[in-house]
Design a protein around this motif. Sequence first.
Motif, mmCIF file in Angstrom:
data_model
loop_
_atom_site.group_PDB
_atom_site.id
_atom_site.type_symbol
_atom_site.label_atom_id
_atom_site.label_comp_id
_atom_site.label_asym_id
_atom_site.label_seq_id
_atom_site.Cartn_x
_atom_site.Cartn_y
_atom_site.Cartn_z
ATOM 1 N N GLY A 12 0.820 -1.198 0.000
ATOM 2 C CA GLY A 12 0.000 0.000 0.000
ATOM 3 C C GLY A 12 0.857 1.251 0.000
ATOM 4 O O GLY A 12 2.093 1.188 0.049
ATOM 5 N N GLY A 13 0.212 2.401 -0.056
ATOM 6 C CA GLY A 13 0.915 3.667 -0.090
ATOM 7 C C GLY A 13 1.475 4.059 1.262
ATOM 8 O O GLY A 13 1.197 3.423 2.286
ATOM 9 N N LYS A 18 -0.026 0.199 6.987
ATOM 10 C CA LYS A 18 0.463 -1.157 6.741
ATOM 11 C C LYS A 18 1.261 -1.699 7.931
ATOM 12 O O LYS A 18 1.006 -2.794 8.415
ATOM 13 C CB LYS A 18 1.356 -1.189 5.493
ATOM 14 C CG LYS A 18 0.754 -0.629 4.244
ATOM 15 C CD LYS A 18 1.739 -0.609 3.111
ATOM 16 C CE LYS A 18 3.021 0.095 3.449
ATOM 17 N NZ LYS A 18 2.839 1.520 3.832
ATOM 18 N N THR A 19 2.246 -0.919 8.358
ATOM 19 C CA THR A 19 3.082 -1.348 9.475
ATOM 20 C C THR A 19 2.250 -1.504 10.737
ATOM 21 O O THR A 19 2.437 -2.460 11.511
ATOM 22 C CB THR A 19 4.216 -0.331 9.710
ATOM 23 O OG1 THR A 19 4.981 -0.198 8.499
ATOM 24 C CG2 THR A 19 5.128 -0.777 10.841
ATOM 25 N N THR A 168 5.168 -6.088 4.966
ATOM 26 C CA THR A 168 4.405 -4.849 4.808
ATOM 27 C C THR A 168 5.273 -3.890 4.017
ATOM 28 O O THR A 168 6.399 -3.592 4.424
ATOM 29 C CB THR A 168 4.013 -4.248 6.173
ATOM 30 O OG1 THR A 168 5.164 -4.144 7.025
ATOM 31 C CG2 THR A 168 2.976 -5.134 6.866
ATOM 32 N N GLU A 169 4.744 -3.392 2.895
ATOM 33 C CA GLU A 169 5.625 -2.693 1.960
ATOM 34 C C GLU A 169 4.903 -1.622 1.169
ATOM 35 O O GLU A 169 3.774 -1.818 0.715
ATOM 36 C CB GLU A 169 6.251 -3.703 0.989
ATOM 37 C CG GLU A 169 7.080 -3.068 -0.091
ATOM 38 C CD GLU A 169 7.501 -4.054 -1.169
ATOM 39 O OE1 GLU A 169 7.914 -3.600 -2.250
ATOM 40 O OE2 GLU A 169 7.416 -5.277 -0.939
ATOM 41 N N THR A 170 5.584 -0.496 0.966
ATOM 42 C CA THR A 170 5.214 0.491 -0.043
ATOM 43 C C THR A 170 6.137 0.265 -1.234
ATOM 44 O O THR A 170 7.360 0.425 -1.103
ATOM 45 C CB THR A 170 5.392 1.928 0.487
ATOM 46 O OG1 THR A 170 4.502 2.137 1.576
ATOM 47 C CG2 THR A 170 5.081 2.945 -0.608
ATOM 48 N N PRO A 171 5.607 -0.125 -2.387
ATOM 49 C CA PRO A 171 6.461 -0.468 -3.538
ATOM 50 C C PRO A 171 7.007 0.772 -4.241
ATOM 51 O O PRO A 171 6.631 1.101 -5.364
ATOM 52 C CB PRO A 171 5.518 -1.275 -4.436
ATOM 53 C CG PRO A 171 4.160 -0.770 -4.105
ATOM 54 C CD PRO A 171 4.190 -0.397 -2.646
#
Length: 209
Positions: A12-13, A18-19, A168-171
């Motif tokens: 997600g952004g 997310k975290t 958990t990641e912002t791509p």
Amino acid sequence: MEKTDDEIALFGGNRTGKTHCGCFADAIHLTGLYPDWWPGRRFERPISMWVATDTAKNTRDILQEKFCGQPGMEQKYGTGMIPGDLLVRRTVKHGLADAFESVFVRHVSGGLSTLQFKSYDQGREAFQGTRQDRIHLDEEPKLEIYAECNMRLMSTVPGEKNGTLILTETPLLGVSDLMITFMPDLSPEPDAAPTESWDLEEEEAVVDE
């Protein structure tokens, strides 16, 4: 879903929680304080867990803060997602002020769960060693670190479940090989074979819905 899958990803952004979501799930696994509505896997015993992100400083400022409260302020210790009365003991990380190496958490079963703080800048070797029940990677690591973490979660006891890994990641760098393992439809060549790097990991990764 966490109840059935060994690998879970939340993409997600920035600043979308997310975290926070991942750490909430981590905290209830560490303590065994599952809400009645919890649909996922439940550990009926204390667990061993790693959490990690890109640098030791970010691990302290982001992940440690989520679990334990604001670093460097003793009066804030125990105000994070892990209830203060369940934080039994902590060890300090050398070389970085106010950072913890590990914390020991009282589980409802009576034993102690262990939470260790790591960072990708320690290199792959820091992720070798003992078996873990759960690993939370916040932001995308190198493939070699991800593969090493999966090895730490594999059960060697017949009938025993593997541990669980949550990413958990912002791509920020776009679609990566790691993202494609969770979402194959993103591949520019959907029918292509997995990259050589991913020959190390034979288990299929499934995205948490």
